[in-house]
Design an enzyme around this catalytic site. Structure first.
Site, mmCIF file in Angstrom:
data_model
loop_
_atom_site.group_PDB
_atom_site.id
_atom_site.type_symbol
_atom_site.label_atom_id
_atom_site.label_comp_id
_atom_site.label_asym_id
_atom_site.label_seq_id
_atom_site.Cartn_x
_atom_site.Cartn_y
_atom_site.Cartn_z
ATOM 1 N N SER A 258 18.729 -19.675 -51.434
ATOM 2 C CA SER A 258 19.957 -20.167 -52.063
ATOM 3 C C SER A 258 19.896 -21.680 -52.315
ATOM 4 O O SER A 258 20.417 -22.153 -53.336
ATOM 5 C CB SER A 258 21.166 -19.819 -51.194
ATOM 6 O OG SER A 258 21.021 -20.347 -49.894
ATOM 7 N N THR A 259 19.278 -22.446 -51.431
ATOM 8 C CA THR A 259 19.177 -23.890 -51.660
ATOM 9 C C THR A 259 18.255 -24.159 -52.850
ATOM 10 O O THR A 259 18.520 -25.032 -53.680
ATOM 11 C CB THR A 259 18.655 -24.607 -50.390
ATOM 12 O OG1 THR A 259 19.266 -24.026 -49.239
ATOM 13 C CG2 THR A 259 18.954 -26.091 -50.429
ATOM 14 N N ASP B 150 11.160 -26.411 -51.378
ATOM 15 C CA ASP B 150 11.557 -25.135 -50.786
ATOM 16 C C ASP B 150 12.649 -25.368 -49.742
ATOM 17 O O ASP B 150 12.866 -26.502 -49.293
ATOM 18 C CB ASP B 150 10.319 -24.480 -50.130
ATOM 19 C CG ASP B 150 10.429 -22.968 -50.072
ATOM 20 O OD1 ASP B 150 11.541 -22.434 -50.214
ATOM 21 O OD2 ASP B 150 9.383 -22.321 -49.871
ATOM 22 N N GLY B 151 13.289 -24.319 -49.344
ATOM 23 C CA GLY B 151 14.233 -24.379 -48.225
ATOM 24 C C GLY B 151 13.510 -24.016 -46.939
ATOM 25 O O GLY B 151 12.291 -23.833 -46.933
ATOM 26 N N ASP C 85 14.474 -22.164 -42.736
ATOM 27 C CA ASP C 85 15.512 -21.584 -41.875
ATOM 28 C C ASP C 85 15.760 -22.420 -40.632
ATOM 29 O O ASP C 85 16.880 -22.470 -40.136
ATOM 30 C CB ASP C 85 15.112 -20.151 -41.501
ATOM 31 C CG ASP C 85 15.004 -19.285 -42.741
ATOM 32 O OD1 ASP C 85 16.002 -19.164 -43.464
ATOM 33 O OD2 ASP C 85 13.910 -18.783 -43.025
ATOM 34 N N GLY D 242 11.191 -17.711 -44.277
ATOM 35 C CA GLY D 242 11.049 -16.280 -44.520
ATOM 36 C C GLY D 242 12.346 -15.518 -44.375
ATOM 37 O O GLY D 242 12.362 -14.294 -44.504
ATOM 38 N N GLU E 217 5.297 -18.152 -50.242
ATOM 39 C CA GLU E 217 5.694 -19.551 -49.995
ATOM 40 C C GLU E 217 4.578 -20.291 -49.264
ATOM 41 O O GLU E 217 4.292 -21.450 -49.558
ATOM 42 C CB GLU E 217 6.984 -19.602 -49.171
ATOM 43 C CG GLU E 217 8.203 -19.181 -49.971
ATOM 44 C CD GLU E 217 9.464 -19.047 -49.118
ATOM 45 O OE1 GLU E 217 10.549 -19.164 -49.680
ATOM 46 O OE2 GLU E 217 9.353 -18.811 -47.910
HETATM 47 C C1 5RP Z 1 12.789 -17.642 -48.135
HETATM 48 C C2 5RP Z 1 12.908 -18.851 -47.304
HETATM 49 C C3 5RP Z 1 14.079 -19.735 -47.563
HETATM 50 O O1 5RP Z 1 13.614 -20.964 -47.979
HETATM 51 C C4 5RP Z 1 14.895 -19.871 -46.325
HETATM 52 O O2 5RP Z 1 15.261 -18.567 -45.883
HETATM 53 C C5 5RP Z 1 16.148 -20.708 -46.555
HETATM 54 O O3 5RP Z 1 17.010 -20.053 -47.414
HETATM 55 P P1 5RP Z 1 18.397 -20.634 -47.884
HETATM 56 O O4 5RP Z 1 18.122 -21.833 -48.711
HETATM 57 O O5 5RP Z 1 19.017 -19.496 -48.657
HETATM 58 O O6 5RP Z 1 19.213 -20.963 -46.653
HETATM 59 O O7 5RP Z 1 12.098 -19.155 -46.471
HETATM 60 O O8 5RP Z 1 11.716 -16.835 -47.734
#
Ligand code: 5RP
Length: 228
Positions: A33-34, A86-87, A89, A100, A108
């Site tokens: 989402s980010t 990238d984002g 968690d 992930g 990724e």
């Molecule tokens: C996807 C990821 C995302 O970057 C991670 O889950 C963060 O997601 P979000 O920006 O929606 O909080 O690793 O595989």
């Protein structure tokens, strides 16, 4: 934090990340989402004349980027990527992270490993002292998944199949994901090595020494931490 504050923070981090993109760059697009907010910002800049090409880490990201008029090249047709955004968690003070949550960890990691610079965007809740509160995704091949799950169970990792609509979640690479409920990961490198030795495990969501620039959004500003 309220949902709308969280969205505000994600948007702020995404806007900051877009500032790192320059004309002529090949940009790796993460997933989540980010990243979607970042792609929206990038699309606006491209409309205003920024000249970039991209590669993507998931079908979802490719579809979203292309829907906004962004050129997404085939990853097999490019050489080194200038920056990947990238984002994540969770990220610890050494800029090691868990990724992930959105299921795209393998692509990724492959794209990140081919990038000169990796920029991660997180909201303040994801910057933690110790990784592990967020369940650690492990990507596994479908063959023998119950055996693989049992091995992870016997090691005390509290594994759980990720599911979607009542079925096993399937990644873009046609693998499954097992999430490990570890709570605290005291030695991420040791754990990563142990997991990678289990037959059937393709990769883990531990991204160690990958992030070069971390953008953390807090209430009114973004903090930038560089890898030392
Ligand atoms: C996807 C990821 C995302 O970057 C991670 O889950 C963060 O997601 P979000 O920006 O929606 O909080 O690793 O595989």
């Amino acid at each position: 934090m309220t949902k709308s504050d969280l969205i505000k923070q994600k948007k702020a981090a995404a806007e900051k990340a877009v500032e790192f993109i320059e004309s002529g760059m090949l940009v790796g697009l993460g997933t989540g989402s980010t990243v979607k907010f970042m792609i929206e910002g990038l699309a606006k800049k491209i409309k205003n004349g920024l000249d970039v090409k991209t590669v993507s880490t998931s079908n979802a990201t490719s579809n979203f980027a292309e829907s906004l008029g962004i050129t997404v090249l085939n990853f097999n047709d490019v050489e080194e990527i200038d920056i990947t955004i990238d984002g994540a968690d969770e990220v610890d003070p050494n800029l090691n992270g868990i990724k992930g949550g959105g299921g795209a960890l393998l692509n990724e990691k492959i794209v990140a490993s081919s990038s000169k610079k990796n920029i991660w965007m997180v909201d303040s809740t994801k910057h933690v002292e110790l990784l592990g509160r967020f369940p650690l995704p492990v990507e596994v091949v479908p063959f023998g998944i119950n055996q693989t799950l049992n091995k992870l169970f016997l090691l005390g990792y509290k594994p759980e199949f990720r599911s979607a609509a009542g079925k096993n979640y399937v990644t873009d690479g046609n693998h499954y994901i097992i999430d490990l409920h570890l709570n605290k990961i005291k030695n991420p490198a040791e754990l990563n090595n142990k997991l990678l030795l289990i037959p059937g495990v393709v990769d883990t969501g531990l991204f160690l020494e990958v992030c070069d620039v971390l953008i953390i959004s807090a209430d009114d500003e973004c903090k930038i931490i560089l890898k030392t």
